[in-house]
Design an enzyme around this catalytic site. Structure first.
Site, mmCIF file in Angstrom:
data_model
loop_
_atom_site.group_PDB
_atom_site.id
_atom_site.type_symbol
_atom_site.label_atom_id
_atom_site.label_comp_id
_atom_site.label_asym_id
_atom_site.label_seq_id
_atom_site.Cartn_x
_atom_site.Cartn_y
_atom_site.Cartn_z
ATOM 1 N N ASP A 37 36.486 29.198 56.183
ATOM 2 C CA ASP A 37 35.248 28.956 55.439
ATOM 3 C C ASP A 37 35.580 28.036 54.269
ATOM 4 O OD1 ASP A 37 32.971 29.004 53.889
ATOM 5 O OD2 ASP A 37 32.689 31.174 53.982
ATOM 6 N N ALA A 78 31.981 19.472 56.788
ATOM 7 C CA ALA A 78 31.265 20.758 56.807
ATOM 8 C C ALA A 78 30.054 20.716 55.875
ATOM 9 C CB ALA A 78 32.199 21.885 56.404
ATOM 10 N N GLY A 79 28.924 21.199 56.380
ATOM 11 C CA GLY A 79 27.717 21.199 55.555
ATOM 12 C C GLY A 79 26.619 22.060 56.144
ATOM 13 N N SER A 123 25.022 11.836 52.861
ATOM 14 C CA SER A 123 23.737 11.726 53.553
ATOM 15 C C SER A 123 22.882 10.669 52.862
ATOM 16 C CB SER A 123 23.005 13.071 53.533
ATOM 17 O OG SER A 123 21.675 12.930 53.984
ATOM 18 N N TYR A 130 19.951 20.358 48.921
ATOM 19 C CA TYR A 130 20.789 19.617 49.874
ATOM 20 C C TYR A 130 21.042 18.198 49.366
ATOM 21 C CZ TYR A 130 22.102 17.185 54.183
ATOM 22 O OH TYR A 130 22.752 16.404 55.121
ATOM 23 N N ALA A 151 20.893 17.093 46.348
ATOM 24 C CA ALA A 151 21.731 17.130 45.142
ATOM 25 C C ALA A 151 23.199 17.303 45.512
ATOM 26 C CB ALA A 151 21.275 18.270 44.228
ATOM 27 N N SER A 152 23.479 18.149 46.497
ATOM 28 C CA SER A 152 24.877 18.374 46.901
ATOM 29 C C SER A 152 25.483 17.106 47.493
ATOM 30 C CB SER A 152 24.952 19.527 47.913
ATOM 31 O OG SER A 152 24.378 19.177 49.165
ATOM 32 N N LYS A 153 24.685 16.341 48.235
ATOM 33 C CA LYS A 153 25.190 15.117 48.848
ATOM 34 C C LYS A 153 25.351 13.997 47.817
ATOM 35 C CE LYS A 153 25.585 16.694 53.016
ATOM 36 N NZ LYS A 153 26.919 16.835 53.643
#
Length: 307
Positions: free
Chosen positions: A105, A133-134, A184, A197, A199-201
Site C-alpha cells: 500500500d 498508483a492513484g 492528470s 483528486y 488538487a492531488s495531481k
C-alpha cells in the site's frame, strides 16, 4: 519600493514579450533538433529494472506490458496480489526476462521502503520508477461528510509517490535513472466533483518539477498528464458523464508514456490534443470554467476507486 514595483509592472511585460519574439524562433529550432536526436537515440531498456506502482490495472498494468515487450525486468506493486500475479504472468509471456510482485500500500511509508528494498535486493539495481498508483472519488465538495475519505486519496495520489521516490532516489542516482510521474490533465483542467483528486495531481506536478531542478542531470523526471483514459478507474458511471470526450485506450497511453520516458522528455500530455484546453485556460479561463460548469456541475454524482 512601491515605485520599483510600478516600474516593473509597466516595463517588464512588454520587454519580456519583445525578448520572446527574438528568442523563440532559434530556441524552438534547437528544441526540435534535440528532440529529434533523443528520439533517434532513444534509451534501450533491455535488462533494466523498472518499478511500477499501481500495476494491477489500467495505465500501470499496460505500462508494465510495454516495458516487458522491450525486455525490461519488472517490479510490480499494488494492493491486489491476485491481479499482480496475473499481470506478472502476462509480462513474462510477452518478453520480460524476470518479474517480481510485491503486494503493498503506497500510502504506508513502511510499505514503500519495503518494496524499494525488495527490488534492489533482488535485482541489485533500480533504473526506472513509475509512480502510477492513484484513486479517484468524484463528489461535490458541499456533499462531503467524511474528510478522512479524501485524506486517504491524498495519501495515495500524492504521498505515495513522495514516499516511493524518497527511497528510490539513491539507487536511481547511481544509474542516472528516471522517474515517471502519472499526474492528470485534471491538475490544470478543473472539473467539478473532482476537487480533491485534481488538487492531488496538481501537487504532484509542483513537487516533481521542484525535484527535477534539485536532481539536475542525475535523474530524469517525466511528468505525464493523461486525459480521459479508458481504464478501471474511469469505467462505470464516471465515463458516461464525460461521454463528449473520446477516451484513449490504456494501451495507447502506456506506449506513449514509455516512448516519452525513453526519449527523455520533461512532459507528456496524452492524447496530445488535450493541450488545447491548457491554452484555452491560459488565454480565456472564463470561457473554460463556464463550459465546464454547464456540462458537468448538474450531472448525477458517482464514486469510483482504483488501486
Amino acid at each position: 519600493m512601491d515605485l520599483q514595483h510600478k516600474f516593473l509592472n509597466i516595463i517588464l511585460l512588454p520587454l519580456t514579450f519583445i525578448l520572446l519574439l527574438l528568442f523563440m524562433p532559434p530556441f524552438l529550432l534547437l528544441k526540435f533538433l534535440f528532440s529529434l536526436k533523443r528520439y533517434i537515440f532513444m534509451e534501450n531498456v533491455v535488462g533494466k529494472v523498472a518499478l511500477i506502482t499501481g500495476a494491477s490495472s489500467g495505465i500501470g498494468e499496460h505500462v508494465a506490458y510495454e516495458y516487458a515487450k522491450r525486455g525490461a525486468r519488472l517490479v510490480l506493486v499494488a494492493r491486489r496480489d491476485d491481479r499482480l500475479q496475473a499481470v506478472a504472468n502476462k509480462a513474462r509471456k510477452i518478453g520480460s526476462p524476470e518479474v517480481i510482485v510485491v503486494a503493498a500500500d503506497v500510502s504506508k511509508v513502511e510499505d514503500c521502503k519495503r518494496f524499494v528494498e525488495e527490488a534492489v535486493n533482488h535485482f541489485g539495481q533500480l533504473d526506472h520508477l513509475v509512480n502510477n498508483a492513484g484513486v479517484t472519488k468524484p463528489r461535490s465538495f458541499e456533499k462531503v461528510t467524511q474528510f478522512s475519505d479524501f485524506a486517504s486519496l491524498m495519501d495515495i495520489n500524492f504521498w505515495g509517490s513522495v514516499y516511493s521516490t524518497h527511497y528510490a532516489v539513491p539507487h536511481l542516482r547511481k544509474n542516472k535513472g528516471k522517474i515517471v510521474v502519472i499526474s492528470s490533465t485534471g491538475a490544470w483542467l478543473a472539473n467539478p466533483r473532482l476537487s480533491f483528486y485534481n488538487a492531488s495531481k496538481a501537487a504532484l506536478i509542483s513537487f516533481f518539477e521542484t525535484l527535477r531542478i534539485e536532481f539536475g542531470p542525475d535523474i530524469g523526471v517525466t511528468i505525464v498528464t493523461p486525459g480521459l483514459i479508458d481504464s478501471e478507474m474511469t469505467q462505470g458511471k464516471f465515463l458516461p458523464q464525460a461521454a463528449w470526450v473520446p477516451a484513449e485506450t490504456a494501451e495507447g497511453c502506456a506506449k506513449a508514456i514509455l516512448d516519452s520516458t525513453c526519449s527523455g522528455d520533461m512532459y507528456l500530455t496524452e492524447p496530445s490534443w488535450m493541450k488545447v484546453f491548457y491554452w484555452i485556460k491560459v488565454l480565456c479561463p472564463e470561457v473554460l470554467e463556464w463550459c465546464s460548469h454547464s456540462m458537468f456541475a448538474n450531472r448525477p454524482q458517482s464514486t469510483k476507486k482504483n488501486s
